[in-house]
Design a protein around this motif. Structure first.
Motif, PDB file in Angstrom:
ATOM      1  N   ASN A 230       0.830  -1.207   0.000  1.00  0.00           N
ATOM      2  CA  ASN A 230       0.000   0.000   0.000  1.00  0.00           C
ATOM      3  C   ASN A 230       0.867   1.261   0.000  1.00  0.00           C
ATOM      4  O   ASN A 230       0.552   2.240   0.661  1.00  0.00           O
ATOM      5  N   ILE A 231       1.964   1.226  -0.750  1.00  0.00           N
ATOM      6  CA  ILE A 231       2.835   2.400  -0.794  1.00  0.00           C
ATOM      7  C   ILE A 231       2.180   3.467  -1.657  1.00  0.00           C
ATOM      8  O   ILE A 231       1.744   3.203  -2.774  1.00  0.00           O
ATOM      9  N   GLN A 232       2.130   4.660  -1.098  1.00  0.00           N
ATOM     10  CA  GLN A 232       1.592   5.840  -1.765  1.00  0.00           C
ATOM     11  C   GLN A 232       2.107   7.054  -0.998  1.00  0.00           C
ATOM     12  O   GLN A 232       2.584   6.919   0.121  1.00  0.00           O
TER      13      GLN A 232
ATOM     14  N   ASP B 282       1.479   2.552   7.599  1.00  0.00           N
ATOM     15  CA  ASP B 282       0.276   1.870   7.143  1.00  0.00           C
ATOM     16  C   ASP B 282       0.574   0.508   6.511  1.00  0.00           C
ATOM     17  O   ASP B 282       0.489   0.317   5.305  1.00  0.00           O
ATOM     18  N   PHE B 283       0.887  -0.431   7.362  1.00  0.00           N
ATOM     19  CA  PHE B 283       1.177  -1.794   6.926  1.00  0.00           C
ATOM     20  C   PHE B 283      -0.064  -2.686   6.985  1.00  0.00           C
ATOM     21  O   PHE B 283       0.057  -3.902   7.035  1.00  0.00           O
ATOM     22  N   VAL B 284      -1.250  -2.098   6.953  1.00  0.00           N
ATOM     23  CA  VAL B 284      -2.470  -2.871   7.111  1.00  0.00           C
ATOM     24  C   VAL B 284      -2.654  -3.897   5.984  1.00  0.00           C
ATOM     25  O   VAL B 284      -3.214  -4.964   6.202  1.00  0.00           O
ATOM     26  N   PHE B 285      -2.154  -3.610   4.784  1.00  0.00           N
ATOM     27  CA  PHE B 285      -2.286  -4.546   3.663  1.00  0.00           C
ATOM     28  C   PHE B 285      -1.007  -5.337   3.409  1.00  0.00           C
ATOM     29  O   PHE B 285      -0.897  -6.042   2.407  1.00  0.00           O
ATOM     30  N   SER B 286      -0.041  -5.227   4.301  1.00  0.00           N
ATOM     31  CA  SER B 286       1.227  -5.923   4.086  1.00  0.00           C
ATOM     32  C   SER B 286       1.036  -7.439   4.201  1.00  0.00           C
ATOM     33  O   SER B 286       0.112  -7.924   4.846  1.00  0.00           O
ATOM     34  N   ILE B 287       1.944  -8.147   3.542  1.00  0.00           N
ATOM     35  CA  ILE B 287       1.884  -9.603   3.543  1.00  0.00           C
ATOM     36  C   ILE B 287       3.266 -10.126   3.886  1.00  0.00           C
ATOM     37  O   ILE B 287       4.256  -9.767   3.240  1.00  0.00           O
ATOM     38  N   HIS B 288       3.320 -10.979   4.905  1.00  0.00           N
ATOM     39  CA  HIS B 288       4.574 -11.604   5.292  1.00  0.00           C
ATOM     40  C   HIS B 288       4.680 -12.962   4.610  1.00  0.00           C
ATOM     41  O   HIS B 288       3.751 -13.768   4.673  1.00  0.00           O
ATOM     42  N   LYS B 289       5.759 -13.183   3.936  1.00  0.00           N
ATOM     43  CA  LYS B 289       5.994 -14.431   3.204  1.00  0.00           C
ATOM     44  C   LYS B 289       4.808 -14.770   2.285  1.00  0.00           C
ATOM     45  O   LYS B 289       4.123 -15.785   2.463  1.00  0.00           O
ATOM     46  N   PRO B 290       4.562 -13.923   1.286  1.00  0.00           N
ATOM     47  CA  PRO B 290       3.419 -14.173   0.405  1.00  0.00           C
ATOM     48  C   PRO B 290       3.503 -15.513  -0.317  1.00  0.00           C
ATOM     49  O   PRO B 290       4.582 -15.944  -0.720  1.00  0.00           O
ATOM     50  N   LEU B 291       2.378 -16.149  -0.443  1.00  0.00           N
ATOM     51  CA  LEU B 291       2.270 -17.432  -1.142  1.00  0.00           C
ATOM     52  C   LEU B 291       1.921 -17.176  -2.607  1.00  0.00           C
ATOM     53  O   LEU B 291       1.288 -16.167  -2.935  1.00  0.00           O
ATOM     54  N   PRO B 292       2.270 -18.095  -3.515  1.00  0.00           N
ATOM     55  CA  PRO B 292       2.029 -17.875  -4.942  1.00  0.00           C
ATOM     56  C   PRO B 292       0.576 -17.581  -5.317  1.00  0.00           C
ATOM     57  O   PRO B 292       0.322 -16.824  -6.238  1.00  0.00           O
ATOM     58  N   LYS B 293      -0.375 -18.166  -4.611  1.00  0.00           N
ATOM     59  CA  LYS B 293      -1.786 -17.943  -4.970  1.00  0.00           C
ATOM     60  C   LYS B 293      -2.394 -16.738  -4.258  1.00  0.00           C
ATOM     61  O   LYS B 293      -3.534 -16.369  -4.534  1.00  0.00           O
ATOM     62  N   GLU B 294      -1.641 -16.114  -3.348  1.00  0.00           N
ATOM     63  CA  GLU B 294      -2.139 -14.948  -2.624  1.00  0.00           C
ATOM     64  C   GLU B 294      -2.235 -13.747  -3.559  1.00  0.00           C
ATOM     65  O   GLU B 294      -1.520 -13.651  -4.548  1.00  0.00           O
ATOM     66  N   ARG B 295      -3.095 -12.821  -3.219  1.00  0.00           N
ATOM     67  CA  ARG B 295      -3.232 -11.578  -3.977  1.00  0.00           C
ATOM     68  C   ARG B 295      -3.291 -10.420  -2.991  1.00  0.00           C
ATOM     69  O   ARG B 295      -3.661 -10.585  -1.834  1.00  0.00           O
TER      70      ARG B 295
END
Length: 179
Positions: A49-51, A68-81
């Protein structure tokens, strides 16, 4: 816990610089934010959510803070969006065509700096008066094609150090800054 820290988000800075921020100041700001992003990516966190509203510059110590790390993802998986997008999001985030990846953050950071420099964040076009080397550097970050875009914030950070020497004669420089 939320805590106040002194600084200005990029929207406030841009509103006070009608024709865009001075490139000499932009380079130190970009230096600080690339190091923050490099740290995040090194720890397998994609911000998502960088802006300009989420980048705060602290003039008195030349620091940069990413919030604002509310939409951050730790270790994203290939099927994650990504869970959302904003006006500065990478094309693959907007059309939901790729899993979360550091290159998406780099695109958003680059477009945020296009905005700060007085450019057009919709097209990525920068003002014509800027040094072509700075334009080319930011262009690496804002390529629409994910496969052609740089995805390593630390590599960009080190490249920026060399560019700063070419442009201004020093790898590091503390400039007095006030809004």
């Amino acid at each position: 816990m939320l805590e106040y820290f002194p600084g200005h988000d990029m929207i406030t800075i841009r509103e006070n610089r009608v024709h865009g921020e001075d490139p000499r100041h932009v380079v130190w700001m970009l230096d600080r934010t690339l190091s923050v992003l490099g740290f995040c990516h090194q720890n397998m966190v994609v911000h998502g959510n960088i802006q300009p509203a989420n980048i705060v510059m602290v003039p008195f110590n030349h620091n940069g803070v990413l919030v604002d790390f509310v939409f951050s993802i730790h270790k994203p998986l290939p099927k994650e969006r990504f869970k959302g997008y904003n006006d500065f999001s990478a094309p693959e985030v907007v059309d939901n065509s790729a899993s979360p990846h550091p290159a998406a953050d780099i695109y958003s950071l680059g477009m945020s700096f296009v905005y700060l420099l007085g450019g057009d964040e919709k097209t990525g076009e920068l003002p014509s008066h800027l040094d072509s080397r700075l334009v080319a550097f930011i262009g690496k970050m804002t390529k629409k094609n994910l496969l052609r875009r740089v995805d390593d914030a630390w590599a960009l950070y080190h490249e920026l150090k060399q560019l700063r020497v070419q442009l201004y004669g020093a790898k590091n420089e503390f400039l007095f800054y006030e809004l």
